[in-house]
Design an enzyme around this catalytic site. Structure first.
Site, short mmCIF file in Angstrom:
data_model
loop_
_atom_site.label_atom_id
_atom_site.label_comp_id
_atom_site.label_asym_id
_atom_site.label_seq_id
_atom_site.Cartn_x
_atom_site.Cartn_y
_atom_site.Cartn_z
N GLY A 43 1.06 -1.19 -0.22
CA GLY A 43 -0.09 0.24 0.30
C GLY A 43 1.29 1.56 -0.09
CG LEU A 44 -1.41 5.18 -0.17
CD1 LEU A 44 -1.43 6.15 0.36
CD2 LEU A 44 -0.48 5.25 -2.13
CB ALA A 45 2.91 2.83 4.45
N GLY A 46 4.10 0.66 2.51
CA GLY A 46 4.49 -0.02 2.66
C GLY A 46 5.68 0.30 0.81
CB SER A 285 -15.56 10.70 -1.11
OG SER A 285 -14.61 11.77 -0.31
NE ARG A 338 -13.70 10.24 7.89
CZ ARG A 338 -12.76 9.68 7.09
NH1 ARG A 338 -12.28 9.14 7.61
NH2 ARG A 338 -13.01 10.32 5.76
CD GLU A 433 -6.90 1.28 8.15
OE1 GLU A 433 -6.46 1.74 7.06
OE2 GLU A 433 -7.70 0.98 8.37
#
Ligand SMILES: Cc1cc2nc3c(=O)[nH]c(=O)nc-3n(C[C@H](O)[C@H](O)[C@H](O)COP(=O)(O)OP(=O)(O)OC[C@H]3O[C@@H](n4cnc5c(N)ncnc54)[C@H](O)[C@@H]3O)c2cc1C
Ligand code: SF4
Ligand code: FES
Lengths: 645, 246
Positions: A43-46, A285, A338, A433
């Site tokens: 994902g974005l982090a990895g 969204s 939220r 996350e």
């Protein structure tokens, strides 16, 4: 009960990160080649971490369970990514982004981490633009911003309704470049089954090749887990079908503490549940709340008539509509955070004002903005979301208001990490996350993409070196070592056990049952009695699972039921910890709402005296968890009641 | 709804496959196509049969993982959606539905409806990016991009890498997929420096991997769930010619 050391650097908040980087240990280029890093998750982090570390010259191995790194669930993020650029000149700053994020998290996040996040947010935008990420632009060619919940400034960058996709394709591109250059080796369709620990340090993983079913041993001088969130413990969520807790659950069992598991986010604007065959929920969204107004009928009779299909939303006159967010929170209106929006929607539905066939829905209405801006503007801004809605619900949202209801979306909790993103196991790191770090008890919109990329591009590639600098003399280990063999054997035993049960109920049956228990008792409103009941029910369900689950096929082939079973087995343990944590936290804060602790107006009643800490759990055995506390110290920010009125 | 399903079953890459017929009843029209397959699989498990293997993950049309060839069309009868976004209301009670995997030489079948699309990753690895390292990027607003080009770049960048274009093409051509990536960067200032190398390398890899030639039938465009336009192919051809002559 030991206190945890976050290793936060000394000095003033605004210079901690610079100070850290100025003084940390680095690894010289010739040594980098000798060091192997395992990254689980694309994902974005990895992918950002793998690309950056590959560019620096480390040897990286990266794993994902999908058939390509580009399919990690970051791809599904719609609305946008925050940064403190202040392009609209509306008074934004690093400090303000930091402040909003801490406040949005209901004062349960670590100041220094959040400040660093805000600090690097601008670098992320620069980096992504350099990569060719097609962010939305103004007519003059500069970057455009929109607003998101919990902020009074416009600081969200976006690429239509596909921001996550475009950011991920950017980091996937950077990753692909390193794969071509040979610094990163990709293992797709591989699932991490366990971490291998040698002499107290993480030194590798056991992975399962999902095509052949074979177990593999992989060595690394350090291991990074970036496997995303665990929202699927609720079965129905906005997460991908394969999203799981397995990686962070296995490291939990090996000594990596799990922090704040009960901090889960229920997103207010999702398409409501419509049948028991349903497999997932779809998010609409948060950006829609820029132009959409949320309401229910003022009169119960109207709500009931709508439920029975006798009255259309458009036939309810303006005066008979209750714009309950605007009414209750005039300062932020439809753009409250939220957790606040979700609870307000639930409150109206519980009180009998819900609409739609099930009564579990509220309207999200664009009539006014279409009148004001024209349909084409709304279409340009949200076209793909409107299309998605129409395909699922079979109704035209340009004409009839959308119907939405809260759904499980994101998990703020996760593996406990210190300032360096290192877990309580030396040499084992967690990013994105999967870790607990930056969002406290509630995450603001557009800040997960920011955190994933901050961790991946700008934080981990530095902090991991501070560790690796001490490992340069450690030669690559043979995976014949006993520690690897033992870890593999344990995984094999577990898989054999799963296959040997040959019971009568499918994996999905157990997952759905777990989901029901979680949603009813550990969802938006939690009580002591409900949580105790949940723990009891989960234990029973888990015992039943290990006696009666039915998995067809064999170990050594593509076996999607076995993959699911392995993940659900872990959810069945995590669910208990989640309820445990919620029971321990005798307060309401952010996404954690204990009905016993609320103000007269139904808002969260925090208890800073007793619970201003991170709850980090240590695994002692099945259903046996020990609490460790990391006290939260606020030096910069005055801790207040969160007000959005 | 009552349905007859004819599904391609194939044990693994080496085994021969065949169609197997299944009957299914009581399907709600609001059910998604993949949820319908979930229901079938539950019934197969009940009967101690192997469930049908198919790729899927996000189930909202963005990850590009689902890849079903339904009644002769990639992603099925609805336009501009992926199989996971297809709903049973697009079918009729009593219908027979034929479900196959993507069929193209560079996408070998792994099992049942699951294929290997790593060829797409290999093409991207050749140049589907701007070669810029982390750190040291200039202030974002120093690069201005006109709204029109930025919108066109975004149109092209919307490709989800599903491979429907290849499955739709009688030649098994990957031109739409490759041209979408080439176009995104051709339209942006960031992509200019490497433009010539990029198109040459990506096209060479596409050919090496055994994707077929484009003969301008544009079945790809008609079946693309993200409405990627054939104009990208024309743009890539221009870029390619330019790169070759210079
Ligand atoms: C529908 C939706 C919309 C969203 N919209 C926004 C938004 O607008 N703005 C925002 O800021 N945030 C948004 N979020 C949140 C945000 O997208 C995620 O929090 C973030 O992308 C997570 O990134 P990640 O890198 O941590 O994990 P992911 O992208 O989830 O990646 C996880 C990776 O780990 C791999 N993996 C997982 N388990 C294993 C295992 N056991 N073995 C091997 N590999 C494994 C997967 O293959 C994958 O590659 C949204 C989330 C959802 C679900
Ligand atoms: S061009 Fe269209 S059909 Fe081809 S891979 Fe991309 S999204 Fe799929
Ligand atoms: S499952 Fe992700 S696009 Fe269909």
């Amino acid at each position: 009960m030991a206190e945890l050391n976050s290793k936060t650097p000394k000095g003033p908040l605004s210079s901690k990160w610079t100070q850290y980087k100025d003084h940390q240990n680095l690894v010289n280029p010739s040594n980098k080649r000798k060091l192997d890093i395992i990254i689980v998750g694309t994902g974005l982090a990895g992918s950002a971490a793998a690309a950056s570390l590959g560019e620096m010259g480390f040897n990286v191995k990266i794993f994902c369970y999908q058939d390509s790194p580009r399919r990690a669930h970051s791809i599904a993020a719609q609305g946008g990514i925050n940064a403190a650029k202040n392009y609209p000149n509306d008074g934004d700053s690093i400090y303000r982004l930091f402040y909003d994020t801490i406040k949005g998290g209901d004062y349960r996040a670590r100041e220094a981490n959040v400040y660093r996040l805000a600090e690097v947010s601008n670098n992320i935008i620069d980096q992504c633009v350099a990569q060719g990420v097609p962010f939305a632009r103004e007519y003059g060619g500069s970057l455009e911003n929109r607003s998101f919940g919990g902020a009074q400034v416009s600081r969200t960058f976006f690429a239509r309704g596909q921001t996550g996709q475009q950011l991920l394709l950017g980091s996937y591109g950077a990753l692909s470049r390193q794969i071509k250059l040979g610094t990163v080796k990709l293992y797709d369709r591989h699932e991490m089954m366990d971490v291998v620990i040698v002499d107290g340090k993480a030194r590798g993983i056991i992975a399962r090749d999902l095509i052949t079913g074979k177990l593999e041993r992989h060595f690394g001088h350090a291991v990074v887990v970036a496997t995303g969130g665990y929202g699927n413990v609720f079965y129905l969520s906005t997460n991908a079908m394969g999203s799981n807790t397995s990686a962070i659950w296995q490291i939990f069992k090996k000594g990596a503490y799990f922090a704040n598991p009960c901090f889960t986010q229920i997103h207010p604007t999702c398409i409501p549940v419509h049948g028991d065959y349903q497999s997932k929920l779809t998010l609409m969204s948060e950006s829609l709340r820029n132009d959409g107004r949320i309401w229910v009928p003022k009169k119960k009779a109207d709500a009931e008539a709508h439920r029975n299909g006798k009255l259309k939303a458009n036939d309810i006159p303006e005066d008979d509509r209750d714009y309950f967010l605007e009414r209750r929170y005039p300062a932020f209106g439809n753009l409250v955070p939220r957790d606040v929006a979700s609870r307000a929607a639930k409150e109206r539905c519980d009180a009998g004002f819900g609409v739609g066939p099930t009564g579990l829905a509220v309207f999200l209405d664009f009539r006014e903005s279409i009148g004001r801006l024209g349909k084409h503007v709304i279409e340009e801004r949200y076209g793909n979301l409107f299309q998605m809605y129409e395909k699922i619900v079979d109704e035209n949202p340009y004409v009839n208001p959308m119907m939405i209801y809260p759904a499980v979306h994101y998990t703020m909790g996760g593996t406990w990490v210190d300032y360096e993103l290192q877990t309580t196991v030396t040499g084992l790191f967690a990013a994105g996350e999967a870790n607990f770090s930056d969002h406290g008890a509630n995450r603001l919109g557009a800040s997960a993409l920011m955190q994933g990329l901050a961790d991946g591009y700008f934080v981990l590639p530095y902090t991991i070196q501070n560790y690796l600098a001490g490992e340069i003399r450690v030669a690559r280990m043979s995976t014949d070592k006993a520690e690897f063999a033992d870890a593999e054997k344990a995984v094999q035993t577990r898989l054999d056990k799963l296959m040997s049960i040959k019971g009568t109920r499918s994996v999905d049956h157990f997952h759905k049952e777990l989901g029901k228990i979680m949603w009813e008792n550990v969802g938006m409103g939690r009580t002591e009695a409900g949580l105790k009941k949940a723990i009891d029910l989960i234990r029973k369900l888990r015992a039943e699972f290990w006696k009666d689950v039915k998995i067809p096929g064999t170990l050594y082939e593509v076996n999607t039921e076995l993959e699911k079973a392995n993940r659900v087995a872990d959810f069945l343990e995590l669910g208990e910890l989640l309820a445990f944590d919620a029971l321990n936290r005798n307060e309401s804060c952010g996404g954690h709402f204990r009905e016993e602790y609320q103000t007269d107006e139904g808002e969260c009643k925090r208890n800073d005296e007793d619970y201003k800490y991170v709850a980090a759990w240590e695994y002692k055995g099945e259903g046996d968890f020990i609490l460790h506390k990391e006290p939260l110290v606020y030096e910069e920010i005055e801790v207040k009641q969160r007000v959005y009125k | 709804m009552k349905l007859t399903l004819k599904i391609w079953r194939q044990k693994d890459a080496k085994s021969a496959g065949k169609f197997v017929t299944y009957a299914l009843d009581n399907i709600s029209p609001n059910c998604s196509f993949l949820e319908m397959l979930d229901i079938l699989n539950e019934q197969l498990i009940e009967k101690n049969d192997d469930p049908v293997v198919f790729d899927h993950d996000c189930r909202e049309g963005i990850c590009g993982m689902c890849s079903l060839y339904i009644n002769g069309r990639p992603h099925g009868p609805d336009d501009a959606v992926t199989a996971c976004q297809l709903h049973m209301r697009k079918f009729h009670d009593g219908d027979t539905i034929v479900i196959e995997p993507w069929r193209a030489r560079p996408f070998p079948v792994i099992r049942d409806l699951m294929v290997d699309r790593s060829a797409f990753d290999k093409i991207i690895q050749e140049g589907g990016y701007v070669s810029v390292n982390t750190g040291g990027a200039a202030e974002a607003n120093n690069i201005l991009v006109g709204k029109e080009n930025s919108e066109l770049a975004m149109d092209a960048a919307a490709c989800i890498g599903c491979g429907a274009c290849v499955a739709a093409c009688k030649n098994g051509s990957a031109m739409l997929f490759v041209s979408a990536k080439v176009s995104q960067f051709a339209l942006l200032p960031q992509g200019q420096v490497e433009a010539k190398q990029r198109v040459k390398k990506m096209v060479r890899m596409m050919d090496e991997l055994g994707f077929g030639n484009c003969t301008n039938t544009y079945a790809c465009e008609a079946e693309c769930p993200k409405l990627i336009s054939r104009s990208n192919i024309a743009r890539m051809n221009r870029e390619f010619l330019c790169a070759k002559v210079s």
